[in-house]
Design a protein around this motif. Structure first.
Motif, PDB file in Angstrom:
ATOM      1  N   ALA A  70     -74.694  57.002  44.352  1.00 46.98           N
ATOM      2  CA  ALA A  70     -74.687  55.731  43.631  1.00 46.98           C
ATOM      3  C   ALA A  70     -75.687  54.734  44.205  1.00 46.98           C
ATOM      4  O   ALA A  70     -76.094  53.791  43.514  1.00 46.98           O
ATOM      5  N   LYS A  71     -76.128  54.924  45.431  1.00 49.30           N
ATOM      6  CA  LYS A  71     -77.039  53.983  46.074  1.00 49.30           C
ATOM      7  C   LYS A  71     -78.516  54.288  45.787  1.00 49.30           C
ATOM      8  O   LYS A  71     -79.381  53.518  46.183  1.00 49.30           O
ATOM      9  N   PHE A  72     -78.776  55.418  45.104  1.00 49.33           N
ATOM     10  CA  PHE A  72     -80.149  55.760  44.761  1.00 49.33           C
ATOM     11  C   PHE A  72     -80.479  55.251  43.358  1.00 49.33           C
ATOM     12  O   PHE A  72     -79.584  55.102  42.510  1.00 49.33           O
ATOM     13  N   PRO A  73     -81.755  54.980  43.088  1.00 47.02           N
ATOM     14  CA  PRO A  73     -82.123  54.525  41.740  1.00 47.02           C
ATOM     15  C   PRO A  73     -81.815  55.589  40.697  1.00 47.02           C
ATOM     16  O   PRO A  73     -81.833  56.787  40.978  1.00 47.02           O
ATOM     17  N   ARG A  74     -81.537  55.140  39.478  1.00 43.07           N
ATOM     18  CA  ARG A  74     -81.150  56.079  38.415  1.00 43.07           C
ATOM     19  C   ARG A  74     -82.307  56.986  37.994  1.00 43.07           C
ATOM     20  O   ARG A  74     -82.062  58.033  37.389  1.00 43.07           O
ATOM     21  N   ASP A  75     -83.551  56.616  38.321  1.00 40.75           N
ATOM     22  CA  ASP A  75     -84.679  57.495  37.988  1.00 40.75           C
ATOM     23  C   ASP A  75     -85.105  58.339  39.188  1.00 40.75           C
ATOM     24  O   ASP A  75     -86.200  58.899  39.208  1.00 40.75           O
ATOM     25  N   GLN A  76     -84.225  58.441  40.179  1.00 41.45           N
ATOM     26  CA  GLN A  76     -84.491  59.297  41.328  1.00 41.45           C
ATOM     27  C   GLN A  76     -84.744  60.736  40.869  1.00 41.45           C
ATOM     28  O   GLN A  76     -84.006  61.271  40.030  1.00 41.45           O
ATOM     29  N   LYS A  77     -85.756  61.381  41.416  1.00 43.86           N
ATOM     30  CA  LYS A  77     -86.016  62.782  41.085  1.00 43.86           C
ATOM     31  C   LYS A  77     -84.991  63.667  41.790  1.00 43.86           C
ATOM     32  O   LYS A  77     -84.868  63.633  43.015  1.00 43.86           O
ATOM     33  N   ILE A  78     -84.260  64.446  40.992  1.00 47.46           N
ATOM     34  CA  ILE A  78     -83.216  65.322  41.541  1.00 47.46           C
ATOM     35  C   ILE A  78     -83.476  66.745  41.069  1.00 47.46           C
ATOM     36  O   ILE A  78     -83.624  67.006  39.865  1.00 47.46           O
ATOM     37  N   LEU A  79     -83.529  67.653  42.023  1.00 46.94           N
ATOM     38  CA  LEU A  79     -83.738  69.075  41.737  1.00 46.94           C
ATOM     39  C   LEU A  79     -82.393  69.715  41.443  1.00 46.94           C
ATOM     40  O   LEU A  79     -81.470  69.653  42.268  1.00 46.94           O
ATOM     41  N   VAL A  80     -82.264  70.331  40.271  1.00 42.99           N
ATOM     42  CA  VAL A  80     -80.975  70.834  39.809  1.00 42.99           C
ATOM     43  C   VAL A  80     -81.016  72.359  39.682  1.00 42.99           C
ATOM     44  O   VAL A  80     -81.696  72.896  38.802  1.00 42.99           O
ATOM     45  N   PRO A  81     -80.318  73.095  40.558  1.00 39.07           N
ATOM     46  CA  PRO A  81     -80.234  74.550  40.396  1.00 39.07           C
ATOM     47  C   PRO A  81     -79.711  74.901  39.003  1.00 39.07           C
ATOM     48  O   PRO A  81     -78.779  74.263  38.506  1.00 39.07           O
ATOM     49  N   GLN A  82     -80.303  75.922  38.406  1.00 37.06           N
ATOM     50  CA  GLN A  82     -79.983  76.246  37.014  1.00 37.06           C
ATOM     51  C   GLN A  82     -78.786  77.187  36.902  1.00 37.06           C
ATOM     52  O   GLN A  82     -78.907  78.359  36.547  1.00 37.06           O
ATOM     53  N   PHE A  83     -77.596  76.640  37.205  1.00 35.93           N
ATOM     54  CA  PHE A  83     -76.359  77.399  37.091  1.00 35.93           C
ATOM     55  C   PHE A  83     -75.992  77.594  35.618  1.00 35.93           C
ATOM     56  O   PHE A  83     -76.333  76.774  34.762  1.00 35.93           O
ATOM     57  N   ALA A  84     -75.249  78.664  35.357  1.00 41.26           N
ATOM     58  CA  ALA A  84     -74.922  79.020  33.979  1.00 41.26           C
ATOM     59  C   ALA A  84     -74.069  77.972  33.283  1.00 41.26           C
ATOM     60  O   ALA A  84     -74.229  77.709  32.094  1.00 41.26           O
ATOM     61  N   SER A  85     -73.147  77.332  34.007  1.00 42.38           N
ATOM     62  CA  SER A  85     -72.211  76.421  33.354  1.00 42.38           C
ATOM     63  C   SER A  85     -72.847  75.088  32.980  1.00 42.38           C
ATOM     64  O   SER A  85     -72.333  74.397  32.100  1.00 42.38           O
ATOM     65  N   GLY A  86     -73.919  74.691  33.665  1.00 43.67           N
ATOM     66  CA  GLY A  86     -74.496  73.373  33.439  1.00 43.67           C
ATOM     67  C   GLY A  86     -73.665  72.244  33.995  1.00 43.67           C
ATOM     68  O   GLY A  86     -73.936  71.070  33.749  1.00 43.67           O
ATOM     69  N   ARG A  87     -72.628  72.571  34.793  1.00 42.56           N
ATOM     70  CA  ARG A  87     -71.691  71.549  35.272  1.00 42.56           C
ATOM     71  C   ARG A  87     -72.361  70.564  36.236  1.00 42.56           C
ATOM     72  O   ARG A  87     -72.105  69.352  36.181  1.00 42.56           O
ATOM     73  N   LEU A  88     -73.219  71.085  37.118  1.00 44.72           N
ATOM     74  CA  LEU A  88     -73.873  70.199  38.074  1.00 44.72           C
ATOM     75  C   LEU A  88     -74.790  69.205  37.356  1.00 44.72           C
ATOM     76  O   LEU A  88     -74.780  68.002  37.645  1.00 44.72           O
ATOM     77  N   GLU A  89     -75.553  69.694  36.399  1.00 41.77           N
ATOM     78  CA  GLU A  89     -76.416  68.805  35.627  1.00 41.77           C
ATOM     79  C   GLU A  89     -75.588  67.766  34.874  1.00 41.77           C
ATOM     80  O   GLU A  89     -75.946  66.580  34.821  1.00 41.77           O
ATOM     81  N   SER A  90     -74.474  68.217  34.288  1.00 42.49           N
ATOM     82  CA  SER A  90     -73.617  67.294  33.548  1.00 42.49           C
ATOM     83  C   SER A  90     -73.058  66.196  34.454  1.00 42.49           C
ATOM     84  O   SER A  90     -72.991  65.026  34.071  1.00 42.49           O
ATOM     85  N   LYS A  91     -72.677  66.557  35.663  1.00 40.45           N
ATOM     86  CA  LYS A  91     -72.149  65.559  36.602  1.00 40.45           C
ATOM     87  C   LYS A  91     -73.230  64.554  36.980  1.00 40.45           C
ATOM     88  O   LYS A  91     -72.957  63.346  37.089  1.00 40.45           O
ATOM     89  N   LEU A  92     -74.449  65.042  37.205  1.00 41.97           N
ATOM     90  CA  LEU A  92     -75.536  64.127  37.555  1.00 41.97           C
ATOM     91  C   LEU A  92     -75.838  63.167  36.401  1.00 41.97           C
ATOM     92  O   LEU A  92     -76.048  61.969  36.615  1.00 41.97           O
ATOM     93  N   ARG A  93     -75.844  63.675  35.181  1.00 43.52           N
ATOM     94  CA  ARG A  93     -76.057  62.784  34.031  1.00 43.52           C
ATOM     95  C   ARG A  93     -74.903  61.805  33.895  1.00 43.52           C
ATOM     96  O   ARG A  93     -75.097  60.637  33.514  1.00 43.52           O
TER      97      ARG A  93
END
Length: 437
Positions: A70-93
């Motif tokens: 929460a302390k990083f800017p919302r346009d922070q570049k984040i590397l997202v491993p491409q897991f099948a469920s997409g859950r990690l990406e969904s949480k980041l969004r």
């Protein structure tokens, strides 16, 4: 390459003109207000901002901490491993991040002319990943707590022979500490599990042909008064870095063990630099008690502020299990157990969830009824789990759940259902569980 070990599984790497922050958990507490950093952090989140990239290996809160992110800017570049469920990406969004960069597995990715990374997925059915970082002729392997098989580790060792291998050395699982065993049996079980983790640390360092091995991602403490006893050395799976390095020195003296503590740095030219005093791991419990006393007011307040369960908790839990069983009717007969959940508090109760050939049956539990697995869970935490606000493994790893088994038996199908309720995991597992566990 300039490496700063921040604490637990968090590392800051600088290569060329680029910085990479890995698995940032820098705000206490985590895991349902249970986990605190031990040894204490030397850097807070504000001390490392800005960074060019963040990588989170998976969505466990000691690797993906919303309070830190929460302390990083919302346009922070984040590397997202491409897991099948997409859950990690969904949480980041869901946290509001907009600059998410897909990170495919097994593909070299250049972040800077002098900084290259490669992400590898765990061999198991759940989602976790490891990262290889290369810069200026130095290779760092970050395994965090990602389970990788011997064959893959040997392959990575042949290819990379990492200069620095950050490897798991200690257990963070609730078994057997939370299972109500008699003290003698608890101590016996914990002793065996601690030794296994030390054996794996040495074995993995050898397979990777590592030049330096760093005990990693296993240091934390349970500082709430109700869990403080769980830090006692004989009653948990927690090794100290000293123990891991001693095991390595005894069995593989050709590999250098590095005890990196929060704030420590490493470069190829200067080697390992310790700007701060070394923790006294030989007297860990004394240090943990002092740390607990210093945060007691905050630890108690955090739990007081937890949202209460709703009056519909019983119906919500029943619907959670019923929904999974509707989607996967094979589960009932495979689990074949009577599971009691005791939620002791507002809107709680004792309920039996009977899995069998007919599917799922739900009833209020009465004294004298048969049961196989008993879970005592705070109602507020149970509500969050069935709502999907936290995962069931996050709940279990909080050390706030108490378990009993009758008879003593690990019901793998039940735990796979809890940890992986998504069809993307359960479908392949139910079709063929043998190669995945």
């Amino acid at each position: 390459m300039h490496v700063t070990y921040l604490g637990h599984a968090a590392i800051l790497v600088r290569g060329g003109n680029t910085s990479l922050l890995m698995d940032p958990w820098l705000e206490d507490p985590a895991y349902c207000n249970s986990w605190f950093h031990y040894p204490p952090l030397q850097h807070r989140t504000e001390d490392v901002i800005p960074v060019d990239y963040i990588w989170c290996s998976h969505d466990h809160p000691d690797h993906f901490d919303p309070k830190t992110l929460a302390k990083f800017p919302r346009d922070q570049k984040i590397l997202v491993p491409q897991f099948a469920s997409g859950r990690l990406e969904s949480k980041l969004r869901g946290e509001g991040f907009t600059n998410l960069i897909p990170l495919p597995f097994g593909v070299d990715t250049e972040l800077d002319p002098e900084l290259r990374i490669t992400c590898r997925r765990t061999d198991l059915v759940w989602e976790d990943s490891a990262l290889i970082v290369q810069s200026c002729g130095v290779t760092l392997f970050n395994m965090n707590d990602c389970k990788l098989g011997d064959e893959l580790l040997a392959e990575l060792g042949e290819r990379y022979q990492p200069d620095l291998a950050f490897l798991p050395f200690s257990g963070a699982i609730h078994f057997p500490t939370c299972y109500g065993y008699p003290e003698e049996r608890l101590i016996e079980l914990c002793r065996g599990r601690r030794q296994k983790h030390l054996d794996w640390f040495v074995h993995r360092a050898a397979l990777l042909q590592a030049k330096h091995a760093i005990p990693f991602a296993g240091n934390f403490a349970l500082l709430h008064p109700e869990e403080l006893w769980m830090n006692e050395p004989e009653k948990n799976n927690f090794n100290t870095p000293d123990e891991a390095i001693a095991a390595l020195a005894e069995r593989r003296p050709d590999i250098v063990g590095l005890q990196m503590n929060p704030g420590d740095e490493w470069t190829r030219t200067a080697g390992h630099v310790r700007p701060y005093p070394v923790p006294d791991f030989a007297n860990k419990m004394r240090e943990v008690r002092a740390l607990a006393a210093s945060v007691e007011v905050r630890a108690l307040a955090a739990r007081e502020a937890e949202p209460p369960a709703r009056p519909t908790l019983r119906e919500d839990v029943a619907e959670f299990f019923a929904d999974v069983c509707r989607r996967h009717p094979e589960l009932g007969p495979r689990i074949a157990a009577r599971v009691v959940i005791e939620a002791d508090g507002p809107h709680g109760g004792r309920w039996c969830f009977a899995f069998g050939a007919a599917g799922l049956a739900v009833s209020d539990f009465q004294d004298g009824d048969e049961w196989n697995l008993w879970m005592q869970i705070p109602p507020s935490m149970l509500q969050l789990a069935v709502d999907g606000a936290i995962t069931w493994d996050e709940l279990a790893l909080s050390f706030r759940v108490r378990f009993r088994e009758n008879p003593e038996f690990f019901n793998r199908d039940f735990w796979v259902m809890l940890y992986n309720p998504d069809s993307v995991f359960l479908g392949p597992y139910l079709a063929d569980p043998s190669p995945r566990f």
